[in-house]
Design an enzyme around this catalytic site. Structure first.
Site, PDB file in Angstrom:
ATOM      1  N   LYS A  45       0.839  -1.198   0.000  1.00  0.00           N
ATOM      2  CA  LYS A  45       0.000   0.000   0.000  1.00  0.00           C
ATOM      3  C   LYS A  45       0.880   1.255   0.000  1.00  0.00           C
ATOM      4  CE  LYS A  45      -4.057   1.697   2.591  1.00  0.00           C
ATOM      5  NZ  LYS A  45      -4.966   1.359   3.717  1.00  0.00           N
TER       6      LYS A  45
ATOM      7  N   SER B 150      -9.740   1.364   2.766  1.00  0.00           N
ATOM      8  CA  SER B 150      -8.922   2.311   2.027  1.00  0.00           C
ATOM      9  C   SER B 150      -7.860   1.650   1.153  1.00  0.00           C
ATOM     10  CB  SER B 150      -8.233   3.275   2.994  1.00  0.00           C
ATOM     11  OG  SER B 150      -7.331   2.564   3.850  1.00  0.00           O
TER      12      SER B 150
ATOM     13  N   SER C 297     -10.108  -1.430   6.439  1.00  0.00           N
ATOM     14  CA  SER C 297      -9.474  -1.076   5.164  1.00  0.00           C
ATOM     15  C   SER C 297      -8.757  -2.205   4.451  1.00  0.00           C
ATOM     16  CB  SER C 297      -8.497   0.088   5.371  1.00  0.00           C
ATOM     17  OG  SER C 297      -9.198   1.275   5.628  1.00  0.00           O
TER      18      SER C 297
END
Length: 428
Positions: free
Chosen positions: A59, A135, A159
């Site tokens: 990420k 997310s 997330s």
């Protein structure tokens, strides 16, 4: 014959170019060198473990030495480059992982929908007109489309599990203290955790062990017969899309036929008490306001307005109110732990709905915030009450949806064993 890491990497690169906005950066030279090294070790009969040669994405909030960590935002463009890799990235590299690139994310990891006006929104793997979930948006899409085999995300309120559920893959949120947060841009230090997304529970378990600094062991599915699976019907089941409800009930029936005891579990009183303890803003918003105190005004125009408005609400909360909330949270965590002692895990849909369309959420602020709250509702329980949690794909849905299992703090390895057993049943 098993394909080489180099062959699988080239396929992943090809797939990475077929969908916009999934990655914010690719590492073709470094990844090819790492894949070649893994292949050479394999030919020599040497292995660094189950992640040796695995194609892994990270990420965009993890530090990479020599690069500015942007965390999906423009507000950090002027920040200095990271001196060292994030702790989890160092551990992944030592385990032989081939890091293909950085995946896209919601700005500062502060939404469960997956939209980003700066770096673009990676559409859902099934239909790019639908949200990817957030997310860790690019993480879920990259695994589902095969541009990474394992994706590393962060989970503060869901997330990892939300994009996993909405894209039809597995997503694991470990107990918060299990994996070090060093070198991961924070959203809410009290709630943040780092977890993997992959196509199988076993792959998630291997990545989790490496990131936790443990010795990866073969994952042994537990016996389903005799398991006690709690179902907390009530607040976590309201406003659930019929196709999600139907798939969830079929999954429960599958477990029952295999000998699991599906039992009622009452936790609404604890959920209501946690909600009542919040002082007018979420814990994540309050702690994010502390993280962003110098940026909120100096770089106000560089924020996604939907993210900035939520952080500003947190900035309005007095310190005394926050401290009272955190003390009450300690009490409620202990109460939830006692409540869950009667079951091996509890189950509910990971998200109340399948992925909604992107366009209406961009056009209507109220629709955006309502969808975000509903998307986070079930997953956030695991973070607020300091639990470990995993979502598995459910069969027979027109769009992906997740079956979420949640267990007591520190029961990560047991939960992964339970999830592996459930995964086997669901796939059959």
């Amino acid at each position: 014959m098993t394909r080489s890491s180099t062959e699988r990497l080239e396929e992943a690169f090809e797939r990475a170019t077929q969908r916009d906005h999934v990655f914010t950066r690719l590492y073709p030279e470094a990844a090819r060198d790492a894949a070649a090294a893994a292949d050479a070790r394999r030919r020599a009969g040497i292995s660094l473990g189950p992640l040796d040669g695995a194609i892994v994405s990270i990420k965009d909030l993890f530090d990479v030495a020599g690069e500015v960590t942007l965390a999906g935002s423009q507000a950090l463009r002027g920040s200095p480059p990271a001196d060292t890799d994030a702790a989890v990235l160092r551990r992944l590299r030592r385990a032989g992982a081939v890091v293909i690139g950085r995946t896209n994310m919601v700005e500062f990891a502060f939404s469960g929908l997956g939209l980003n006006p700066h770096t673009g929104t990676p559409g859902n793997a099934v239909d790019p007109a639908l949200i990817p979930g957030g997310s860790s948006s690019g993480a879920g899409v990259s695994v589902a489309l095969g541009s990474s085999e394992i994706a590393i995300g962060s989970d503060t309120g869901g997330s990892v599990r939300i994009p996993a559920a909405l894209n039809g893959v597995v997503g694991f949120k470990p107990t918060a203290r299990r994996v070090p947060l060093d070198g991961a841009y924070p959203l809410s230090p009290s709630l943040d955790s780092i977890g993997p997304l992959a196509r199988t529970v076993a792959e998630c378990a291997s990545a989790d062990a490496v990131m936790a600094g443990a010795e990866p062991q073969p994952l042994e599915p537990c016996q389903v017969a005799g398991l006690r699976i709690g179902v907390p019907r009530g607040l976590l089941f309201g406003d659930t899309e019929p196709v999600v409800t139907e798939a969830f009930e079929r999954s429960l029936e599958t477990l029952s036929r295999a000998g699991a005891h599906v039992v009622a579990l009452a936790i609404d009183d604890l959920l209501e008490a946690m909600s009542a303890a919040l002082p007018g803003a979420s814990i994540a918003a309050i702690e994010a306001a502390a993280v962003h105190v110098s940026l909120l005004h100096a770089a106000a125009g560089d924020y996604d307005p939907r993210v900035r408005s939520r952080i500003l609400r947190g900035a309005e909360i007095p310190a005394a109110a926050y401290l009272r909330t955190m003390q009450r949270r300690v009490e409620l965590i202990a109460a939830m732990d006692r409540r869950l002692a009667s079951v091996d895990a509890f189950a509910c849909p990971a998200t109340a709905t399948t992925a909604p369309a992107i366009a209406p959420l961009l056009a209507d602020e109220d629709a955006y915030h309502a969808a975000n709250m509903l998307m986070l509702r079930n997953t956030a329980v695991g973070n607020l009450f300091d639990l470990c949690s995993i979502t598995l794909p459910m069969a027979g849905t027109p769009r992906p949806a997740g079956f979420m299992l949640t267990a007591r703090s520190g029961q990560d390895e047991r939960l992964l064993s339970i999830a592996a057993a459930c995964e086997g049943l669901f796939r059959r």
